[in-house]
Write an enzyme that holds these catalytic residues in place. Sequence first.
Site, PDB file in Angstrom:
ATOM      1  N   GLN A 174      40.162  12.413   7.245  1.00 43.36           N
ATOM      2  CA  GLN A 174      40.165  13.855   7.023  1.00 43.36           C
ATOM      3  C   GLN A 174      41.581  14.430   7.036  1.00 43.36           C
ATOM      4  O   GLN A 174      41.783  15.612   7.292  1.00 43.36           O
ATOM      5  CB  GLN A 174      39.305  14.550   8.087  1.00 43.36           C
ATOM      6  CG  GLN A 174      37.837  14.146   8.046  1.00 43.36           C
ATOM      7  CD  GLN A 174      36.997  14.937   9.017  1.00 43.36           C
ATOM      8  OE1 GLN A 174      36.839  16.151   8.899  1.00 43.36           O
ATOM      9  NE2 GLN A 174      36.430  14.252  10.002  1.00 43.36           N
TER      10      GLN A 174
ATOM     11  N   THR B  46      34.399  17.884  19.585  1.00 40.58           N
ATOM     12  CA  THR B  46      34.662  19.030  20.460  1.00 40.58           C
ATOM     13  C   THR B  46      34.032  18.810  21.834  1.00 40.58           C
ATOM     14  O   THR B  46      34.636  19.126  22.858  1.00 40.58           O
ATOM     15  CB  THR B  46      34.117  20.324  19.825  1.00 40.58           C
ATOM     16  OG1 THR B  46      34.711  20.499  18.543  1.00 40.58           O
ATOM     17  CG2 THR B  46      34.443  21.527  20.699  1.00 40.58           C
TER      18      THR B  46
END
Length: 772
Positions: free
Chosen positions: A255, A34
């Site tokens: 993921q 992020t």
Amino acid sequence: MKDYLAELNEPQYQAVTHENGPLMIIAGAGSGKTRVLTYRIAHLMGQGVDAFNILSLTFTNKAAGEMRHRIEKIIGSEARNLWMGTFHSVFAKILRIEGGRLGYTPNFTIYDSDDSKSLIRTIVKEMKLDDKTYKPNFILNRISGAKNNLISWQAYLENPIFGGEDAAAQMPEIGRIYRTYSMRCFSANAMDFDDLLFNTNILFRDHLDVLNKYQHKFKHVMVDEFQDTNISQYLITRKLSAVHQNICVVGDDAQSIYAFRGANIQNILNFKKDYPELKVVKLEQNYRSTKMIVDAANSLIKKNKNQFEKNTFSDNEEGDKIEVIKAHSDNEEGRIIANNIFETKLNQNLKNQDFAILYRTNAQSRAFEEALRKLNIKYRIIGGLSFYQRKEIKDLIAYLRFTVNQQDEEAFKRIINLPKRGIGDTTVAKIIVTANENNLSIWDVVGDIHKYMEGRATNAIDTFATLIKSYMILLEEDKDAHTMAMHIAKTSGLLHELYVDKTVEGMARHENVQELLNSVKQFVDNPENEDVSLGTFLQTVSLLTNADQDEDGDPDKVTMMTIHGAKGLEFNHVFVVGMEENLFPSQMMLKNRDDLEEERRLFYVAITRAEKKLTLSYAEQRYNWGKLTFCEKSRFIDEIDAKFLKSDERVGITTASTSYDLTSRNPPPQVKPAFKKPEIPVRPGNTRSQVISHLKPVNQAKPAPAHVATQDFKPSDTSNLKAGDKVEHPKFGFGDVKKVEAQGNTSKAIIHFKSEGEKTLLLSFAKLRIVE
């Protein structure tokens, strides 16, 4: 900007400062993804790129909001001009502007899954099909899969393969249902979630001038969680970035866990084939978890064959080994985990919000809910019934929707007899049939009901139409969303009906509607919302995801959720429960290697949610569809290198008061086990040696000897226990009581044991002998 760039490690710096050309950032768990995305956008703006020319796509509105605020702190208010949001929210915005090319008006409704399933039920009934065979969930998933692969209803009906598959499933009419469903959505001026992407692809395919407009507008395109994109999403982003080639994708193939939603891991694995000049940056340093957790996760995921090579590492503390708990039953598992949370919270001065219980399916939550409630531990379940799915909320929202879009068939069906007006289902069905037979909208019929129908209900329908027309007049006066919502809630009779219901449930529903009105007011008062119309508010609500919704203002709760829902989150202590074969990995994911590898990636995601402490648990037996079944430990536990697992793996019953060492056949002297170890049945294909290996502990290291209780050990009544008393515990030995505290309906004691140090025990569970 130099100060911010100085915070980055070398790979992060490369990712942030790469300006032109395709870029793929492989961002391992906890690697500061992020931050990199935020700084990259801020850096581009700092280099003179206009915010209006940057498109940043995320998977939750919450993530987009957090990123926008971070960028704003660096760049200033110019960050508000970024095109940033979820795929669905951004392309809904484009479709509101350009949807006229496809025959939609700007005020089209966005159907949620309940709306879609309701419409499918109606179609199945109208087609006189067996509703026990044609189940809405299955049909909707089938249609969704087709749309995500850009297969229209026309192409579906023309393809004999789909027809053959449907016939084999004894549902040969799915193609016709898909056609009728699509046509009814269109006539209702409505799109479902999949349509937002499907129609954007159609828009860009059939209207090159529109595509050209947005290709030149978006000079930089960024996609977060790229491993979770489907074919439809990938094609849109590829088209939009075709002119400038400044596409940046961020993700982690390890993921990728949403294949059941249409996500295609090949999008990230094959990205370089579409962009030969691609620059690849790997973010491999994990800032979230301990070395032990990161290394354990690596030892697991390396078992997958279909992946990028990377070496994730951590410079954090070494950390504790992963604890593995084996419980007798699912109820026992719940009690062990709840006690663990209670004691750890007290001993380490932690909060409820530091803990998360993650499971494979929502159905597993029951045992943990019961155990947490008994200890007065607050919890929240993510993924249950959300605020906006409650009946009273959907009722008022339906009124608001129909005020904005009178073609909305599902909203109409919900509100036409709410509050009751004497308009039955038969009358509603006649209205819909009349509209379809005359090629009219439902509103055309309702708005002039006496022309098309006769009977007692027509006056009530006429009154309803007059009410809606009054709302439409207010809407044309540009009243804001809160003014409209308050007026509709009062004049429709909904608020009054809930107010006069003085039952506990009725008052709760009234409070929920008041909370909805509060949320509308917050929307209107938010200075970041330039458009505070009712239509814009409805779009905001319809595009909320589970991760964006917060039930109340109390954050201090243990979080319980499926592992799928936990992606992107992190917690101090994580319990991954139900680690059993056929549960995790799921029985449905054992048919081929691709499915099994996705399950392993899901476990990898679960492991990497933990910052400090990770506990795995499984039960020897649990009820499944009302039948008691015996369970085997998940293969995934054995796939973690044994050196990362706690050497004295706890097996059998483990609570605050009892701990049995079953690495030998006998429990400690004088301690009677609370259950008889069930025999493991030999199933077909299961050899005797497999059964024996199941009974062995993961690690063969000899555990440290436990305290052996004295021969006359008998638990005392601890209701009058006080500081200064000397006690004996069957596991921890002898100790001195330092403090006794009451908390709610429970009492706890802080005791210093000679061999174990200080422990905090719940007296209702702890077995203590007061030493005279």
